[in-house]
Design a protein around this motif. Structure first.
Motif, PDB file in Angstrom:
ATOM      1  N   GLY A   1      -8.401   0.574  -0.331  1.00 47.20           N
ATOM      2  CA  GLY A   1      -8.868   1.966  -0.525  1.00 47.20           C
ATOM      3  C   GLY A   1      -7.864   3.052   0.040  1.00 47.20           C
ATOM      4  N   CYS A   2      -8.427   4.336  -0.109  1.00 46.51           N
ATOM      5  CA  CYS A   2      -7.284   5.588   0.271  1.00 46.51           C
ATOM      6  C   CYS A   2      -8.111   6.800   0.783  1.00 46.51           C
ATOM      7  CB  CYS A   2      -6.517   5.700  -0.899  1.00 46.51           C
ATOM      8  SG  CYS A   2      -5.301   6.961  -0.642  1.00 46.51           S
ATOM      9  N   LEU A   3      -7.823   7.231   1.707  1.00 44.88           N
ATOM     10  CA  LEU A   3      -8.265   8.544   2.252  1.00 44.88           C
ATOM     11  C   LEU A   3      -8.493   9.464   1.082  1.00 44.88           C
ATOM     12  CD1 LEU A   3      -7.415   8.414   6.014  1.00 44.88           C
ATOM     13  CD2 LEU A   3      -9.737   7.866   4.859  1.00 44.88           C
ATOM     14  N   SER A   4      -7.337   9.746   0.239  1.00 42.47           N
ATOM     15  CA  SER A   4      -7.243  10.581  -0.547  1.00 42.47           C
ATOM     16  C   SER A   4      -8.145  10.045  -2.063  1.00 42.47           C
ATOM     17  CB  SER A   4      -5.688  10.749  -1.192  1.00 42.47           C
ATOM     18  OG  SER A   4      -5.168  11.273  -0.145  1.00 42.47           O
ATOM     19  N   VAL A   5      -8.594   9.001  -2.120  1.00 41.14           N
ATOM     20  CA  VAL A   5      -9.348   8.679  -2.966  1.00 41.14           C
ATOM     21  C   VAL A   5     -10.730   8.190  -2.730  1.00 41.14           C
ATOM     22  CG1 VAL A   5      -9.331   7.293  -5.486  1.00 41.14           C
ATOM     23  CG2 VAL A   5      -7.107   7.792  -4.083  1.00 41.14           C
ATOM     24  N   PRO A   6     -11.308   8.941  -2.036  1.00 44.10           N
ATOM     25  CA  PRO A   6     -12.706   8.550  -1.245  1.00 44.10           C
ATOM     26  C   PRO A   6     -13.549   7.690  -2.114  1.00 44.10           C
ATOM     27  CG  PRO A   6     -12.661  10.847  -1.558  1.00 44.10           C
ATOM     28  CD  PRO A   6     -11.574  10.454  -1.885  1.00 44.10           C
ATOM     29  N   GLU A   7     -14.134   6.762  -1.356  1.00 39.40           N
ATOM     30  CA  GLU A   7     -15.186   5.847  -2.046  1.00 39.40           C
ATOM     31  C   GLU A   7     -14.721   4.632  -2.964  1.00 39.40           C
ATOM     32  OE1 GLU A   7     -18.070   6.019  -0.057  1.00 39.40           O
ATOM     33  OE2 GLU A   7     -17.227   7.643   0.850  1.00 39.40           O
ATOM     34  N   ILE A   8     -13.432   4.727  -3.467  1.00 41.66           N
ATOM     35  CA  ILE A   8     -13.005   3.844  -4.413  1.00 41.66           C
ATOM     36  C   ILE A   8     -12.284   2.748  -4.064  1.00 41.66           C
ATOM     37  CG2 ILE A   8     -11.523   3.877  -6.571  1.00 41.66           C
ATOM     38  CD1 ILE A   8     -14.050   5.610  -7.019  1.00 41.66           C
ATOM     39  N   TYR A   9     -12.607   1.491  -4.295  1.00 39.06           N
ATOM     40  CA  TYR A   9     -11.970   0.414  -3.807  1.00 39.06           C
ATOM     41  C   TYR A   9     -11.623  -0.473  -4.920  1.00 39.06           C
ATOM     42  CZ  TYR A   9     -13.767   2.030   0.560  1.00 39.06           C
ATOM     43  OH  TYR A   9     -13.974   2.929   1.584  1.00 39.06           O
ATOM     44  N   ASP A  10     -10.301  -0.983  -5.113  1.00 31.77           N
ATOM     45  CA  ASP A  10      -9.964  -1.915  -6.147  1.00 31.77           C
ATOM     46  C   ASP A  10      -8.871  -2.850  -5.537  1.00 31.77           C
ATOM     47  OD1 ASP A  10     -10.074  -3.247  -8.752  1.00 31.77           O
ATOM     48  OD2 ASP A  10     -10.754  -1.196  -9.609  1.00 31.77           O
ATOM     49  N   GLU A  11      -8.739  -3.911  -6.543  1.00 29.91           N
ATOM     50  CA  GLU A  11      -7.700  -4.837  -5.941  1.00 29.91           C
ATOM     51  C   GLU A  11      -6.290  -4.623  -6.596  1.00 29.91           C
ATOM     52  OE1 GLU A  11      -7.782  -9.196  -7.580  1.00 29.91           O
ATOM     53  OE2 GLU A  11      -9.356  -8.995  -5.672  1.00 29.91           O
ATOM     54  N   VAL A  12      -5.495  -4.602  -5.823  1.00 26.70           N
ATOM     55  CA  VAL A  12      -3.983  -4.361  -6.029  1.00 26.70           C
ATOM     56  C   VAL A  12      -3.177  -5.759  -5.636  1.00 26.70           C
ATOM     57  CG1 VAL A  12      -1.875  -3.119  -5.715  1.00 26.70           C
ATOM     58  CG2 VAL A  12      -4.301  -1.855  -5.865  1.00 26.70           C
ATOM     59  N   GLU A  13      -2.312  -6.024  -6.426  1.00 28.05           N
ATOM     60  CA  GLU A  13      -1.383  -7.124  -6.380  1.00 28.05           C
ATOM     61  C   GLU A  13      -0.064  -6.672  -5.729  1.00 28.05           C
ATOM     62  OE1 GLU A  13      -2.944 -10.228  -7.670  1.00 28.05           O
ATOM     63  OE2 GLU A  13      -1.049 -11.674  -6.719  1.00 28.05           O
ATOM     64  N   ARG A  14       0.308  -7.177  -4.252  1.00 26.57           N
ATOM     65  CA  ARG A  14       1.806  -6.781  -4.107  1.00 26.57           C
ATOM     66  C   ARG A  14       2.391  -7.775  -3.479  1.00 26.57           C
ATOM     67  NH1 ARG A  14       1.506  -0.972  -3.351  1.00 26.57           N
ATOM     68  NH2 ARG A  14      -0.485  -0.063  -3.128  1.00 26.57           N
ATOM     69  N   PRO A  15       3.798  -7.625  -3.251  1.00 26.51           N
ATOM     70  CA  PRO A  15       4.478  -8.835  -2.476  1.00 26.51           C
ATOM     71  C   PRO A  15       3.836  -9.155  -1.201  1.00 26.51           C
ATOM     72  CG  PRO A  15       6.048  -7.163  -3.251  1.00 26.51           C
ATOM     73  CD  PRO A  15       4.918  -6.801  -3.684  1.00 26.51           C
ATOM     74  N   ALA A  16       3.616 -10.548  -1.000  1.00 20.75           N
ATOM     75  CA  ALA A  16       2.793 -10.919   0.329  1.00 20.75           C
ATOM     76  C   ALA A  16       3.532 -10.551   1.469  1.00 20.75           C
ATOM     77  CB  ALA A  16       2.521 -12.331   0.202  1.00 20.75           C
ATOM     78  N   ARG A  17       4.873 -10.543   1.402  1.00 18.79           N
ATOM     79  CA  ARG A  17       5.377 -10.120   2.808  1.00 18.79           C
ATOM     80  C   ARG A  17       6.628  -9.368   2.349  1.00 18.79           C
ATOM     81  NH1 ARG A  17       8.005 -15.144   4.098  1.00 18.79           N
ATOM     82  NH2 ARG A  17       7.139 -15.786   2.056  1.00 18.79           N
ATOM     83  N   VAL A  18       6.961  -8.323   3.179  1.00 19.54           N
ATOM     84  CA  VAL A  18       8.081  -7.644   3.107  1.00 19.54           C
ATOM     85  C   VAL A  18       8.861  -7.413   4.569  1.00 19.54           C
ATOM     86  CG1 VAL A  18       7.190  -6.169   1.368  1.00 19.54           C
ATOM     87  CG2 VAL A  18       6.781  -5.488   3.656  1.00 19.54           C
ATOM     88  N   ARG A  19      10.114  -7.091   4.368  1.00 18.84           N
ATOM     89  CA  ARG A  19      10.833  -6.828   5.503  1.00 18.84           C
ATOM     90  C   ARG A  19      11.102  -5.317   5.677  1.00 18.84           C
ATOM     91  NH1 ARG A  19      12.888  -9.651   9.548  1.00 18.84           N
ATOM     92  NH2 ARG A  19      14.386  -8.836  10.989  1.00 18.84           N
ATOM     93  N   ILE A  20      10.712  -4.614   6.679  1.00 14.55           N
ATOM     94  CA  ILE A  20      10.980  -3.087   6.971  1.00 14.55           C
ATOM     95  C   ILE A  20      11.887  -2.610   7.786  1.00 14.55           C
ATOM     96  CG2 ILE A  20       8.532  -2.800   5.660  1.00 14.55           C
ATOM     97  CD1 ILE A  20       7.457  -2.406   8.462  1.00 14.55           C
TER      98      ILE A  20
END
Ligand code: ZN
Length: 173
Positions: free
Chosen positions: A95-114
């Motif tokens: 979800g996102c504070l800039s996209v209120p009330e909307i939730y959806d599934e996103v697929e991303r890398p499971a682990r990242v080094r930052i």
């Protein structure tokens, strides 16, 4: 500390689409921005916020992934970079504070080094997984003007934006 208005896809999509610029120095002025962002995020409430969401195109992110019953654990990421991504991916309902009330599934890398600068300007490198990995990638997308909706199909994205607009109109009426 001041609570700042959060831009939404309805109120200011053009600003949210901007690419944010690197921060030159972690100084008191930047810390004041981070303090305001944190207060704004807690007030929303949310678990992550990028500076562009309050209209400031700087590469700054605040986050707090603590559970409700736990003490607050604010985190600050200045000029964050992803220096490694796992090939393995994981889905998460975002979800996102800039996209209120909307939730959806996103697929991303499971682990990242930052790698990033913290609240005091110290260089930190760490490996992220789970919710931290999801959240940092979501927030870092904001620095490039990318919303989680941009990872969805065009149909889902258009439908989500229409829904946010409709809700905003209903609130204004
Ligand atoms: Zn977001």
């Amino acid at each position: 500390m001041t609570i700042r208005p959060i831009l939404t896809v309805d109120s200011d999509l053009a600003t949210l689409k901007q690419k944010s610029a690197p921060v030159e120095a972690v100084d008191d002025a930047l810390r004041a921005l981070m303090d305001d962002m944190l207060e704004t995020m807690y007030d929303a409430p949310g678990i992550g916020l990028a500076a562009i969401q309050v209209g400031t195109p700087k590469r700054v992110i605040v986050m707090d992934l603590s559970r409700e019953e736990e003490p607050r654990a604010p985190r600050f990421f200045v000029n964050p970079e992803i220096i490694w991504r796992s090939e393995e991916t994981a889905p998460y309902e975002e979800g996102c504070l800039s996209v209120p009330e909307i939730y959806d599934e996103v697929e991303r890398p499971a682990r990242v080094r930052i790698r990033y600068l913290d609240y005091h300007g110290s260089l930190v490198e760490e490996e992220a997984e789970g919710l931290l990995a999801v959240c940092i990638q979501h927030e870092m997308d904001h620095l490039e003007g990318v919303l989680f909706l941009d990872h969805l199909s065009r149909l889902k994205r258009d439908r989500a934006i229409a829904k946010v607009r409709k809700a905003a109109r209903a609130e204004a009426a």
